[in-house]
Design a protein around this motif. Structure first.
Motif, PDB file in Angstrom:
ATOM      1  N   GLU A   1       0.812  -1.083  -0.022  1.00 23.20           N
ATOM      2  CA  GLU A   1       0.018   0.140  -0.021  1.00 23.20           C
ATOM      3  C   GLU A   1       0.796   1.134  -0.005  1.00 23.20           C
ATOM      4  O   GLU A   1       0.721   2.238  -0.835  1.00 23.20           O
ATOM      5  CB  GLU A   1      -0.768   0.030   1.265  1.00 23.20           C
ATOM      6  CG  GLU A   1      -1.654   1.364   1.633  1.00 23.20           C
ATOM      7  CD  GLU A   1      -2.255   1.234   2.875  1.00 23.20           C
ATOM      8  OE1 GLU A   1      -2.495   2.337   3.601  1.00 23.20           O
ATOM      9  OE2 GLU A   1      -2.531   0.186   3.529  1.00 23.20           O
ATOM     10  N   LYS A   2       1.820   1.301   0.999  1.00 23.18           N
ATOM     11  CA  LYS A   2       2.779   2.472   0.802  1.00 23.18           C
ATOM     12  C   LYS A   2       3.610   2.798  -0.300  1.00 23.18           C
ATOM     13  O   LYS A   2       3.814   3.886  -0.540  1.00 23.18           O
ATOM     14  CB  LYS A   2       3.642   2.484   2.174  1.00 23.18           C
ATOM     15  CG  LYS A   2       2.726   2.311   3.679  1.00 23.18           C
ATOM     16  CD  LYS A   2       2.320   3.539   3.935  1.00 23.18           C
ATOM     17  CE  LYS A   2       1.836   3.735   5.494  1.00 23.18           C
ATOM     18  NZ  LYS A   2       1.358   5.185   5.776  1.00 23.18           N
ATOM     19  N   ASN A   3       3.757   1.664  -0.932  1.00 25.37           N
ATOM     20  CA  ASN A   3       4.836   1.797  -1.999  1.00 25.37           C
ATOM     21  C   ASN A   3       4.277   1.956  -3.446  1.00 25.37           C
ATOM     22  O   ASN A   3       4.789   1.667  -4.550  1.00 25.37           O
ATOM     23  CB  ASN A   3       5.736   0.779  -2.045  1.00 25.37           C
ATOM     24  CG  ASN A   3       6.816   0.663  -0.705  1.00 25.37           C
ATOM     25  OD1 ASN A   3       7.759   1.842  -0.974  1.00 25.37           O
ATOM     26  ND2 ASN A   3       6.587   0.252   0.227  1.00 25.37           N
TER      27      ASN A   3
ATOM     28  N   ALA B   1      17.340   4.113   1.717  1.00 25.72           N
ATOM     29  CA  ALA B   1      15.851   4.006   1.753  1.00 25.72           C
ATOM     30  C   ALA B   1      15.567   2.614   0.967  1.00 25.72           C
ATOM     31  O   ALA B   1      16.147   2.292  -0.192  1.00 25.72           O
ATOM     32  CB  ALA B   1      15.331   4.867   1.048  1.00 25.72           C
ATOM     33  N   VAL B   2      14.576   1.963   1.667  1.00 25.21           N
ATOM     34  CA  VAL B   2      14.059   0.783   0.982  1.00 25.21           C
ATOM     35  C   VAL B   2      12.453   0.690   1.416  1.00 25.21           C
ATOM     36  O   VAL B   2      11.907   1.410   2.035  1.00 25.21           O
ATOM     37  CB  VAL B   2      14.627  -0.727   1.726  1.00 25.21           C
ATOM     38  CG1 VAL B   2      16.154  -0.933   1.317  1.00 25.21           C
ATOM     39  CG2 VAL B   2      14.483  -0.700   3.070  1.00 25.21           C
ATOM     40  N   HIS B   3      11.938  -0.153   0.632  1.00 28.51           N
ATOM     41  CA  HIS B   3      10.400   0.094   0.601  1.00 28.51           C
ATOM     42  C   HIS B   3       9.685  -0.981   1.823  1.00 28.51           C
ATOM     43  O   HIS B   3       8.598  -0.591   2.107  1.00 28.51           O
ATOM     44  CB  HIS B   3       9.642  -0.701  -0.442  1.00 28.51           C
ATOM     45  CG  HIS B   3      10.086  -2.323  -0.778  1.00 28.51           C
ATOM     46  ND1 HIS B   3      11.010  -2.654  -1.676  1.00 28.51           N
ATOM     47  CD2 HIS B   3       9.292  -3.283  -0.223  1.00 28.51           C
ATOM     48  CE1 HIS B   3      11.234  -4.032  -1.568  1.00 28.51           C
ATOM     49  NE2 HIS B   3      10.206  -4.380  -0.905  1.00 28.51           N
TER      50      HIS B   3
ATOM     51  N   PHE C   1      22.965   0.500   6.113  1.00 29.05           N
ATOM     52  CA  PHE C   1      21.674   0.151   6.624  1.00 29.05           C
ATOM     53  C   PHE C   1      20.521   0.524   5.958  1.00 29.05           C
ATOM     54  O   PHE C   1      20.257   1.529   5.877  1.00 29.05           O
ATOM     55  CB  PHE C   1      21.700   0.768   8.035  1.00 29.05           C
ATOM     56  CG  PHE C   1      20.947  -0.031   8.852  1.00 29.05           C
ATOM     57  CD1 PHE C   1      21.209  -1.295   9.863  1.00 29.05           C
ATOM     58  CD2 PHE C   1      19.589   0.448   9.209  1.00 29.05           C
ATOM     59  CE1 PHE C   1      20.483  -2.055  10.420  1.00 29.05           C
ATOM     60  CE2 PHE C   1      18.900  -0.070   9.931  1.00 29.05           C
ATOM     61  CZ  PHE C   1      19.002  -1.404  10.499  1.00 29.05           C
ATOM     62  N   PRO C   2      19.791  -0.570   5.599  1.00 27.59           N
ATOM     63  CA  PRO C   2      18.393  -0.339   5.027  1.00 27.59           C
ATOM     64  C   PRO C   2      17.374   0.191   5.893  1.00 27.59           C
ATOM     65  O   PRO C   2      17.231  -0.364   7.008  1.00 27.59           O
ATOM     66  CB  PRO C   2      17.952  -1.809   4.467  1.00 27.59           C
ATOM     67  CG  PRO C   2      19.232  -2.673   4.394  1.00 27.59           C
ATOM     68  CD  PRO C   2      20.098  -2.065   5.876  1.00 27.59           C
ATOM     69  N   VAL C   3      17.110   1.194   5.683  1.00 25.08           N
ATOM     70  CA  VAL C   3      15.785   1.959   6.444  1.00 25.08           C
ATOM     71  C   VAL C   3      14.449   2.063   5.503  1.00 25.08           C
ATOM     72  O   VAL C   3      14.703   2.685   4.611  1.00 25.08           O
ATOM     73  CB  VAL C   3      16.124   3.442   6.907  1.00 25.08           C
ATOM     74  CG1 VAL C   3      15.145   4.245   7.513  1.00 25.08           C
ATOM     75  CG2 VAL C   3      17.556   3.196   7.761  1.00 25.08           C
ATOM     76  N   THR C   4      13.509   1.453   6.042  1.00 21.38           N
ATOM     77  CA  THR C   4      12.092   1.632   5.395  1.00 21.38           C
ATOM     78  C   THR C   4      11.546   3.031   5.528  1.00 21.38           C
ATOM     79  O   THR C   4      11.782   3.604   6.456  1.00 21.38           O
ATOM     80  CB  THR C   4      11.240   0.675   6.475  1.00 21.38           C
ATOM     81  OG1 THR C   4      11.345  -0.575   6.596  1.00 21.38           O
ATOM     82  CG2 THR C   4       9.538   0.955   5.718  1.00 21.38           C
ATOM     83  N   TRP C   5      11.311   3.442   4.404  1.00 25.16           N
ATOM     84  CA  TRP C   5      11.023   5.030   4.393  1.00 25.16           C
ATOM     85  C   TRP C   5       9.868   5.497   4.907  1.00 25.16           C
ATOM     86  O   TRP C   5       9.675   6.500   5.298  1.00 25.16           O
ATOM     87  CB  TRP C   5      11.209   5.502   2.815  1.00 25.16           C
ATOM     88  CG  TRP C   5      10.089   4.868   1.723  1.00 25.16           C
ATOM     89  CD1 TRP C   5       9.725   3.812   1.020  1.00 25.16           C
ATOM     90  CD2 TRP C   5       8.720   5.565   1.920  1.00 25.16           C
ATOM     91  NE1 TRP C   5       8.779   3.660   0.808  1.00 25.16           N
ATOM     92  CE2 TRP C   5       7.883   4.969   1.067  1.00 25.16           C
ATOM     93  CE3 TRP C   5       8.136   6.965   2.450  1.00 25.16           C
ATOM     94  CZ2 TRP C   5       6.540   5.277   0.735  1.00 25.16           C
ATOM     95  CZ3 TRP C   5       7.012   7.327   1.993  1.00 25.16           C
ATOM     96  CH2 TRP C   5       6.205   6.420   1.282  1.00 25.16           C
ATOM     97  N   TRP C   6       8.817   4.490   4.915  1.00 22.75           N
ATOM     98  CA  TRP C   6       7.595   5.106   5.157  1.00 22.75           C
ATOM     99  C   TRP C   6       7.170   5.001   6.620  1.00 22.75           C
ATOM    100  O   TRP C   6       7.891   4.257   7.344  1.00 22.75           O
ATOM    101  CB  TRP C   6       6.442   4.332   4.540  1.00 22.75           C
ATOM    102  CG  TRP C   6       6.543   3.092   4.602  1.00 22.75           C
ATOM    103  CD1 TRP C   6       6.875   2.120   3.566  1.00 22.75           C
ATOM    104  CD2 TRP C   6       5.988   2.136   5.511  1.00 22.75           C
ATOM    105  NE1 TRP C   6       6.774   0.927   3.996  1.00 22.75           N
ATOM    106  CE2 TRP C   6       6.230   0.674   5.270  1.00 22.75           C
ATOM    107  CE3 TRP C   6       5.103   2.263   6.645  1.00 22.75           C
ATOM    108  CZ2 TRP C   6       5.809  -0.393   5.794  1.00 22.75           C
ATOM    109  CZ3 TRP C   6       4.750   1.138   7.528  1.00 22.75           C
ATOM    110  CH2 TRP C   6       5.142  -0.298   6.965  1.00 22.75           C
TER     111      TRP C   6
END
Length: 296
Positions: free
Chosen positions: A15-17, A96-98, A115-120
């Protein structure tokens, strides 16, 4: 990271992506234009709540990292701004990752100090609990410790070890190590027990429970013990493992794990709330309020 070698995308991530593309390594430019006024207000609310609660509960290394990184209190932080400070301090950067990404991709990022960080960000209806990681969990919880040189080296070594564990069929064991250290670890200090695990640092209720409640076990860190202990993904942890220092953590996990994986294959896996006969127990939990649903 995921707890097993299975990759699945939760509905909220889809949904967010909507309409966003990512590269082959699952990274993307931080879609800053997608943050709404409500998103920034929720970040501000979460930030103020945790920053007021954590002094005297979080380890000093985390609190110092927050100050050094100058994490924005009133709006979702700009990753590029953080990266300038992180790169200068320890050579790490956030990408940034989904949302959740495949294990091998996650390990490769860590091994290369990304470091992968969820953007939402979560919405107001899920303010206190969200099963999958969002930007508050990933950034507020994890990133400040990446400015600490020893912890930064530990996390890179973990990523390198993950790539090897995948080839040996040992990912569940390594996932338990991540869970009980990076996500839900406690550290003994001269001032008492403190929090360093991101899953706790980003949670108001567990920040209180893990230190104040008589319900959970608190046990001295033991690498092999952790690797064959189940954990909780839907409730507070039944057991927390306590390190003496980040150097202890780094030293314990520096050797090659191949022989350890082989020795643990076929060993009984302990439940999340079980105590072993050779545990160094700091607090034998009462078990009050423990859920009887299955451990992960």
């Amino acid at each position: 990271m995921e707890s097993a070698n299975v990759y699945k995308v939760p509905d909220i991530t889809v949904e967010k992506n909507q309409g966003l593309q990512h590269a082959d390594d699952f990274t993307m430019a931080q879609p800053f234009e997608r943050y709404t006024a409500e998103d920034h207000a929720i970040w501000h609310q979460l930030y103020l709540r945790q920053s007021a609660l954590l002094p005297g509960r979080a380890c000093e290394e985390f609190l110092q990292g927050m100050q050094q990184l100058d994490v924005a209190p009133d709006r979702v932080p700009d990753f590029d701004h953080l990266n300038r400070k992180l790169a200068q301090a320890t050579g790490w950067r956030v990408v940034a990752v989904h949302g959740l990404i495949p294990d091998h991709v996650f390990f490769d990022h860590l091994a290369n100090r990304r470091f992968p960080v969820t953007w939402w960000l979560r919405d107001a209806a899920r303010l206190d609990y969200l099963q999958e990681p969002d930007v508050f969990h990933d950034l507020f919880g994890h990133v400040p410790l990446l400015i600490n040189p020893v912890f930064a080296d530990y996390l890179q070594a973990y990523g390198q070890g993950g790539l090897k564990a995948a080839s040996l069929g040992a990912l569940p064991m390594l996932a338990r190590l991540y869970w009980y250290t990076v996500e839900f670890g406690l550290i003994q200090t001269t001032s008492g027990l403190r929090i360093y695990g991101a899953g706790i640092l980003s949670s108001k209720s567990e920040s209180i429970y893990c230190l104040d409640s008589a319900s959970p076990n608190r046990v001295k860190f033991d690498l092999a013990r952790i690797m064959h202990t189940r954990y909780r993904i839907d409730t507070f942890q039944k057991t927390y493992f306590v390190i003496d220092s980040f150097q202890q953590l780094f030293d314990a996990t520096a050797p090659d794990f191949t022989e350890l994986y082989h020795s643990l294959q076929g060993s009984p896996i302990l439940g999340a709330g079980e105590l072993a006969s050779d545990d160094v127990v700091l607090n034998r939990g009462t078990g009050e309020g423990w859920s009887d649903t299955a451990d992960a």
